[in-house]
Scaffold this motif. Structure first.
Motif, PDB file in Angstrom:
ATOM      1  N   HIS A  89      48.579  56.064  48.780  1.00  0.00           N
ATOM      2  CA  HIS A  89      48.063  54.788  48.286  1.00  0.00           C
ATOM      3  C   HIS A  89      47.522  54.984  46.879  1.00  0.00           C
ATOM      4  O   HIS A  89      47.311  56.115  46.430  1.00  0.00           O
ATOM      5  CB  HIS A  89      46.960  54.237  49.210  1.00  0.00           C
ATOM      6  CG  HIS A  89      45.709  55.053  49.217  1.00  0.00           C
ATOM      7  ND1 HIS A  89      45.493  56.087  50.117  1.00  0.00           N
ATOM      8  CD2 HIS A  89      44.592  55.021  48.420  1.00  0.00           C
ATOM      9  CE1 HIS A  89      44.311  56.635  49.878  1.00  0.00           C
ATOM     10  NE2 HIS A  89      43.751  56.018  48.869  1.00  0.00           N
ATOM     11  N   ALA A  90      47.311  53.863  46.190  1.00  0.00           N
ATOM     12  CA  ALA A  90      46.775  53.908  44.832  1.00  0.00           C
ATOM     13  C   ALA A  90      45.617  52.931  44.716  1.00  0.00           C
ATOM     14  O   ALA A  90      45.709  51.794  45.187  1.00  0.00           O
ATOM     15  CB  ALA A  90      47.858  53.549  43.816  1.00  0.00           C
ATOM     16  N   ILE A  91      44.538  53.380  44.108  1.00  0.00           N
ATOM     17  CA  ILE A  91      43.405  52.514  43.801  1.00  0.00           C
ATOM     18  C   ILE A  91      43.271  52.444  42.287  1.00  0.00           C
ATOM     19  O   ILE A  91      43.211  53.470  41.611  1.00  0.00           O
ATOM     20  CB  ILE A  91      42.096  53.054  44.415  1.00  0.00           C
ATOM     21  CG1 ILE A  91      42.196  53.078  45.939  1.00  0.00           C
ATOM     22  CG2 ILE A  91      40.908  52.193  43.979  1.00  0.00           C
ATOM     23  CD1 ILE A  91      40.981  53.698  46.631  1.00  0.00           C
ATOM     24  N   VAL A  92      43.256  51.245  41.753  1.00  0.00           N
ATOM     25  CA  VAL A  92      43.091  51.038  40.314  1.00  0.00           C
ATOM     26  C   VAL A  92      41.805  50.252  40.099  1.00  0.00           C
ATOM     27  O   VAL A  92      41.676  49.111  40.555  1.00  0.00           O
ATOM     28  CB  VAL A  92      44.295  50.291  39.708  1.00  0.00           C
ATOM     29  CG1 VAL A  92      43.997  49.875  38.271  1.00  0.00           C
ATOM     30  CG2 VAL A  92      45.528  51.180  39.746  1.00  0.00           C
ATOM     31  N   ASP A  93      40.869  50.886  39.424  1.00  0.00           N
ATOM     32  CA  ASP A  93      39.521  50.340  39.253  1.00  0.00           C
ATOM     33  C   ASP A  93      39.321  49.886  37.803  1.00  0.00           C
ATOM     34  O   ASP A  93      39.044  50.702  36.921  1.00  0.00           O
ATOM     35  CB  ASP A  93      38.490  51.405  39.644  1.00  0.00           C
ATOM     36  CG  ASP A  93      37.069  50.888  39.650  1.00  0.00           C
ATOM     37  OD1 ASP A  93      36.835  49.720  39.262  1.00  0.00           O
ATOM     38  OD2 ASP A  93      36.168  51.645  40.044  1.00  0.00           O
ATOM     39  N   GLN A  94      39.511  48.590  37.571  1.00  0.00           N
ATOM     40  CA  GLN A  94      39.240  47.955  36.277  1.00  0.00           C
ATOM     41  C   GLN A  94      40.088  48.496  35.127  1.00  0.00           C
ATOM     42  O   GLN A  94      39.658  48.445  33.973  1.00  0.00           O
ATOM     43  CB  GLN A  94      37.746  48.076  35.940  1.00  0.00           C
ATOM     44  CG  GLN A  94      36.837  47.459  36.990  1.00  0.00           C
ATOM     45  CD  GLN A  94      35.393  47.484  36.582  1.00  0.00           C
ATOM     46  OE1 GLN A  94      34.945  46.629  35.832  1.00  0.00           O
ATOM     47  NE2 GLN A  94      34.656  48.488  37.089  1.00  0.00           N
ATOM     48  N   GLU A  95      41.272  48.995  35.415  1.00  0.00           N
ATOM     49  CA  GLU A  95      42.174  49.425  34.347  1.00  0.00           C
ATOM     50  C   GLU A  95      43.047  48.284  33.854  1.00  0.00           C
ATOM     51  O   GLU A  95      43.477  48.268  32.694  1.00  0.00           O
ATOM     52  CB  GLU A  95      43.058  50.581  34.825  1.00  0.00           C
ATOM     53  CG  GLU A  95      42.309  51.867  35.093  1.00  0.00           C
ATOM     54  CD  GLU A  95      43.243  53.029  35.344  1.00  0.00           C
ATOM     55  OE1 GLU A  95      44.177  53.218  34.543  1.00  0.00           O
ATOM     56  OE2 GLU A  95      43.057  53.745  36.351  1.00  0.00           O
ATOM     57  N   LEU A  96      43.323  47.319  34.725  1.00  0.00           N
ATOM     58  CA  LEU A  96      44.132  46.162  34.337  1.00  0.00           C
ATOM     59  C   LEU A  96      43.261  45.073  33.724  1.00  0.00           C
ATOM     60  O   LEU A  96      43.631  44.459  32.715  1.00  0.00           O
ATOM     61  CB  LEU A  96      44.873  45.610  35.554  1.00  0.00           C
ATOM     62  CG  LEU A  96      45.730  44.365  35.326  1.00  0.00           C
ATOM     63  CD1 LEU A  96      46.875  44.674  34.376  1.00  0.00           C
ATOM     64  CD2 LEU A  96      46.256  43.833  36.659  1.00  0.00           C
ATOM     65  N   GLU A  97      42.118  44.839  34.323  1.00  0.00           N
ATOM     66  CA  GLU A  97      41.175  43.837  33.840  1.00  0.00           C
ATOM     67  C   GLU A  97      39.777  44.216  34.312  1.00  0.00           C
ATOM     68  O   GLU A  97      39.598  44.658  35.449  1.00  0.00           O
ATOM     69  CB  GLU A  97      41.562  42.450  34.356  1.00  0.00           C
ATOM     70  CG  GLU A  97      40.680  41.332  33.836  1.00  0.00           C
ATOM     71  CD  GLU A  97      41.246  39.963  34.130  1.00  0.00           C
ATOM     72  OE1 GLU A  97      42.354  39.669  33.630  1.00  0.00           O
ATOM     73  OE2 GLU A  97      40.599  39.186  34.852  1.00  0.00           O
ATOM     74  N   LEU A  98      38.799  44.063  33.453  1.00  0.00           N
ATOM     75  CA  LEU A  98      37.426  44.392  33.822  1.00  0.00           C
ATOM     76  C   LEU A  98      36.975  43.520  34.991  1.00  0.00           C
ATOM     77  O   LEU A  98      37.224  42.316  35.023  1.00  0.00           O
ATOM     78  CB  LEU A  98      36.488  44.200  32.633  1.00  0.00           C
ATOM     79  CG  LEU A  98      36.601  45.227  31.509  1.00  0.00           C
ATOM     80  CD1 LEU A  98      35.686  44.855  30.356  1.00  0.00           C
ATOM     81  CD2 LEU A  98      36.303  46.639  32.011  1.00  0.00           C
ATOM     82  N   GLY A  99      36.328  44.161  35.961  1.00  0.00           N
ATOM     83  CA  GLY A  99      35.851  43.439  37.129  1.00  0.00           C
ATOM     84  C   GLY A  99      36.836  43.390  38.271  1.00  0.00           C
ATOM     85  O   GLY A  99      36.499  42.935  39.364  1.00  0.00           O
ATOM     86  N   LEU A 100      38.067  43.884  38.054  1.00  0.00           N
ATOM     87  CA  LEU A 100      39.108  43.811  39.076  1.00  0.00           C
ATOM     88  C   LEU A 100      39.401  45.192  39.653  1.00  0.00           C
ATOM     89  O   LEU A 100      39.648  46.138  38.910  1.00  0.00           O
ATOM     90  CB  LEU A 100      40.395  43.226  38.482  1.00  0.00           C
ATOM     91  CG  LEU A 100      41.596  43.118  39.427  1.00  0.00           C
ATOM     92  CD1 LEU A 100      41.343  42.045  40.478  1.00  0.00           C
ATOM     93  CD2 LEU A 100      42.865  42.808  38.643  1.00  0.00           C
ATOM     94  N   ILE A 101      39.382  45.300  40.971  1.00  0.00           N
ATOM     95  CA  ILE A 101      39.760  46.535  41.653  1.00  0.00           C
ATOM     96  C   ILE A 101      40.869  46.219  42.647  1.00  0.00           C
ATOM     97  O   ILE A 101      40.888  45.143  43.244  1.00  0.00           O
ATOM     98  CB  ILE A 101      38.551  47.177  42.365  1.00  0.00           C
ATOM     99  CG1 ILE A 101      38.911  48.589  42.859  1.00  0.00           C
ATOM    100  CG2 ILE A 101      38.018  46.303  43.477  1.00  0.00           C
ATOM    101  CD1 ILE A 101      37.699  49.404  43.295  1.00  0.00           C
ATOM    102  N   SER A 102      41.811  47.130  42.800  1.00  0.00           N
ATOM    103  CA  SER A 102      42.977  46.869  43.637  1.00  0.00           C
ATOM    104  C   SER A 102      43.423  48.147  44.335  1.00  0.00           C
ATOM    105  O   SER A 102      43.314  49.240  43.777  1.00  0.00           O
ATOM    106  CB  SER A 102      44.119  46.319  42.769  1.00  0.00           C
ATOM    107  OG  SER A 102      45.288  46.102  43.531  1.00  0.00           O
ATOM    108  N   VAL A 103      43.944  47.994  45.557  1.00  0.00           N
ATOM    109  CA  VAL A 103      44.495  49.118  46.304  1.00  0.00           C
ATOM    110  C   VAL A 103      45.871  48.717  46.813  1.00  0.00           C
ATOM    111  O   VAL A 103      46.079  47.592  47.269  1.00  0.00           O
ATOM    112  CB  VAL A 103      43.571  49.527  47.473  1.00  0.00           C
ATOM    113  CG1 VAL A 103      43.284  48.359  48.398  1.00  0.00           C
ATOM    114  CG2 VAL A 103      44.153  50.702  48.247  1.00  0.00           C
ATOM    115  N   ALA A 104      46.832  49.632  46.711  1.00  0.00           N
ATOM    116  CA  ALA A 104      48.209  49.333  47.097  1.00  0.00           C
ATOM    117  C   ALA A 104      48.793  50.457  47.943  1.00  0.00           C
ATOM    118  O   ALA A 104      48.379  51.615  47.838  1.00  0.00           O
ATOM    119  CB  ALA A 104      49.086  49.115  45.867  1.00  0.00           C
ATOM    120  N   MET A 105      49.770  50.084  48.771  1.00  0.00           N
ATOM    121  CA  MET A 105      50.494  51.037  49.603  1.00  0.00           C
ATOM    122  C   MET A 105      51.982  50.698  49.539  1.00  0.00           C
ATOM    123  O   MET A 105      52.359  49.562  49.244  1.00  0.00           O
ATOM    124  CB  MET A 105      50.001  50.980  51.052  1.00  0.00           C
ATOM    125  CG  MET A 105      48.548  51.337  51.226  1.00  0.00           C
ATOM    126  SD  MET A 105      48.005  51.297  52.963  1.00  0.00           S
ATOM    127  CE  MET A 105      48.857  52.747  53.581  1.00  0.00           C
TER     128      MET A 105
END
Length: 245
Positions: free
Chosen positions: A182-198
Motif C-alpha cells: 500500500h501507499a500513504i501520501v501525506d500532503q504531497e499532492l495538496e496541503l491538508g490532504l492525506i491518502s492511502v491506496a492499494m
C-alpha cells in the motif's frame, strides 16, 4: 494511421486551461505544421467533434463519445463502484479507483463524501502519478525502468513543501510500496490532504487498477489510516480481486 495519430493529438491538446485554441496554438502544442493542424481541426469540425467561430476552435460534447466507448466496453468501473460506495459510507471519507496512463492516473470510479481538494475530482480526472497514493501503487507494480521513465516523462515538480520530486528517492519509495502492498501520501499532492491506496489485481496477479481513501489530515492521520482504513481496504481488496478478469 498517421492522420489518426495527429487527430488524437489535436484533441488531447484541449484542456481546462485551453478550451479555445487557434490553429497556430494547436500547431505549437502538437508540433504539427500549421497546415496539418488546420486539416485536423477542420476535419474535427466537419465530423462534429469541434466547432469554429472564425478564429477559435473548441471541442464539442460529441468528444465524450470517445470516453464513453471505453466506459461502456469495460466492466471494471461498474464492478468497483458499489464497493467504493460501501467503503466511503463505512469510513465517511472519499474513495476512488484509477488506472495508469503514461505519467498520470485517470479516475474511473469515485464515491465522494465531501470535497477534499481545491479542484473537483470525477470520472476522467487526471492527476500526476508520482505524488498520488494510487499513482505510486500503480507505478510500483511496473518494471522499475518503466516506472522511472514514466516519472521523468511527467517532469515532477513540487506541489507542496512536502512533495518528493527526486527520481531516485521516488524509486526508493516505490520499492517500499511494492513490499508493503500500500501507499500513504501525506500532503504531497495538496496541503491538508492525506491518502492511502492499494492495488487491485486480476486472477493472474497483475495490477490492473488502484483504489484509495482520501481525507483531510484533521480528520484522519496515519494512526487512523493504519488502524481503521487499511483493514477495511484489505477486506474490500479480498472481495473484489476474485471478480476481476
Amino acid at each position: 494511421m498517421a492522420a489518426l495519430e495527429k487527430g488524437l493529438a489535436v484533441i488531447e491538446c484541449f484542456d481546462a486551461g485551453h478550451d479555445r485554441l487557434t490553429i497556430a496554438e494547436v500547431a505549437r502544442a502538437t508540433d504539427l505544421s500549421r497546415a496539418a493542424a488546420r486539416r485536423c481541426l477542420l476535419t474535427l469540425a466537419r465530423t462534429g467533434y469541434a466547432e469554429f467561430d472564425g478564429k477559435f476552435f473548441r471541442l464539442t460534447p460529441r468528444v465524450l463519445r470517445l470516453g464513453y466507448a471505453w466506459l461502456s466496453s469495460t466492466a471494471l468501473p461498474q464492478l468497483v463502484q458499489p464497493f467504493l460506495e460501501r467503503l466511503s459510507e463505512e469510513t465517511h471519507e472519499s474513495s476512488s479507483a484509477s488506472l495508469l496512463d503514461g505519467p498520470e492516473i485517470v479516475y474511473i470510479a469515485r464515491s465522494a463524501q465531501r470535497r477534499i481538494m481545491s479542484v473537483g475530482l470525477s470520472v476522467g480526472s487526471r492527476l500526476p502519478a508520482f505524488c498520488t497514493s494510487m499513482g505510486r501503487v500503480l507505478l510500483a507494480a511496473r518494471d522499475p525502468d518503466d516506472a522511472r521513465a514514466r516519472i521523468l516523462a511527467g517532469r515532477p515538480r513540487a506541489l507542496t513543501a512536502k512533495t518528493v520530486t527526486d527520481v531516485d528517492a521516488l524509486m526508493t519509495v516505490l520499492a517500499r510500496v511494492k513490499e508493503q502492498g500500500h501507499a500513504i501520501v501525506d500532503q504531497e499532492l495538496e496541503l491538508g490532504l492525506i491518502s492511502v491506496a492499494m492495488p487491485l489485481r486480476n486472477s493472474r496477479g497483475e495490477t490492473v487498477a488502484a483504489f484509495n481513501l482520501s481525507a483531510q489530515v484533521q480528520h484522519a492521520g496515519r494512526v487512523e489510516i493504519e488502524t481503521n482504513f487499511l483493514p477495511r481496504m484489505r477486506a474490500m481488496q479480498g472481495l473484489l480481486q476474485p471478480l476481476i478478469a
